[in-house]
Design a protein around this motif. Sequence first.
Motif, PDB file in Angstrom:
ATOM      1  N   VAL A  97      -1.104   9.967   2.099  1.00 33.66           N
ATOM      2  CA  VAL A  97      -1.949   9.166   2.987  1.00 33.66           C
ATOM      3  C   VAL A  97      -3.385   9.123   2.475  1.00 33.66           C
TER       4      VAL A  97
ATOM      5  N   LYS B  52       5.116   7.311   4.105  1.00 29.37           N
ATOM      6  CA  LYS B  52       4.214   7.148   2.973  1.00 29.37           C
ATOM      7  C   LYS B  52       4.068   8.519   2.314  1.00 29.37           C
TER       8      LYS B  52
ATOM      9  N   ASP C  77      -5.942   4.493   5.571  1.00 27.27           N
ATOM     10  CA  ASP C  77      -4.742   4.237   6.378  1.00 27.27           C
ATOM     11  C   ASP C  77      -4.976   4.487   7.861  1.00 27.27           C
TER      12      ASP C  77
ATOM     13  N   ASN D 209       0.799  -1.233   0.000  1.00 27.95           N
ATOM     14  CA  ASN D 209       0.000   0.000   0.000  1.00 27.95           C
ATOM     15  C   ASN D 209       0.830   1.279   0.000  1.00 27.95           C
TER      16      ASN D 209
END
Lengths: 114, 111
Positions: free
Chosen positions: B81, B78, B85, B61
Motif C-alpha cells: 500500500v 494490494k 491509496d 495501480n
Amino acid sequence: NAGVIQTPRHKVTGKGQEATLWCEPISGHSAVFWYRQTIVQGLEFLTYFRNQAPIDDSGMPKERFSAQMPNQSHSTLKIQSTQPQDSAVYLCASSLRASQNTLYFGAGTRLSVL
Amino acid sequence: AQSVTQPDARVTVSEGASLQLRCKYSYFGTPYLFWYVQYPRQGLQLLLKYYPGDPVVQGVNGFEAEFSKSNSSFHLRKASVHWSDWAVYFCAVDMGYKLTFGTGTSLLVDP
C-alpha cells in the motif's frame, strides 16, 4: 475528454428554495445516471436515462424531485422546496451503453440546505 | 435481495504493508462485480471489474480482486500500500443497467 462535468460543485439553498443541478455526460455515452451520496444512506440510485429517454426513476423521491435530459449533452436534476434532509452529494455518471458497463462519475454537486 | 456487503467500515494499514478489503455479494446467478475508489472531494473511479471468466482480475495501480462463487465474495487486494491509496473503496454489483453499491470501506494509511 474532460470526463463527466457537474455544476455547480457546491450549492447552498435555504429551506423551501429550489435547486437545479447540471450534468454534462461524456460525449458519445448513451446512458446517464444520477446517484445521491450521504453518510447515513451511502450511494443511492436515483434515476437513469438511455438515449435521453427516462428509463428508471425508481429511486427518486416522488414529490419534489425531477430529472430531465433535454439533449444528449446535458441532464438536470431539480429539487423543489428543498429540505435539510436533501443535503447530500449528488453524483452524475455516464456509460457508453447500458448493462454491464463501466460507469464514469463526475465529481459531484454538494447540496447544503440550511 | 441482491446486494453487496462491505463488513469493514474502516481499515488501517501501514505504508508498504499488504491490503485486503472485503466484499460479499448476494446475487441470483453469476454477478458482474466492480470495485470503485473515491478520493476526497472527487467522484468515483473504476479500479477493476469482473465479468465471468478468470476469477482473478487485475486493476489499476497494482490492485487485484478475486471472485469466489463458493464464498460469494469479491475481495480487493494490494501487495504494497502507498500513502496515495488513502481513500474510500466501494464494491458494487451490476443489476442489469444500474450498479448497487456497498457502504464503502475507508482506507487509512499509516506513514
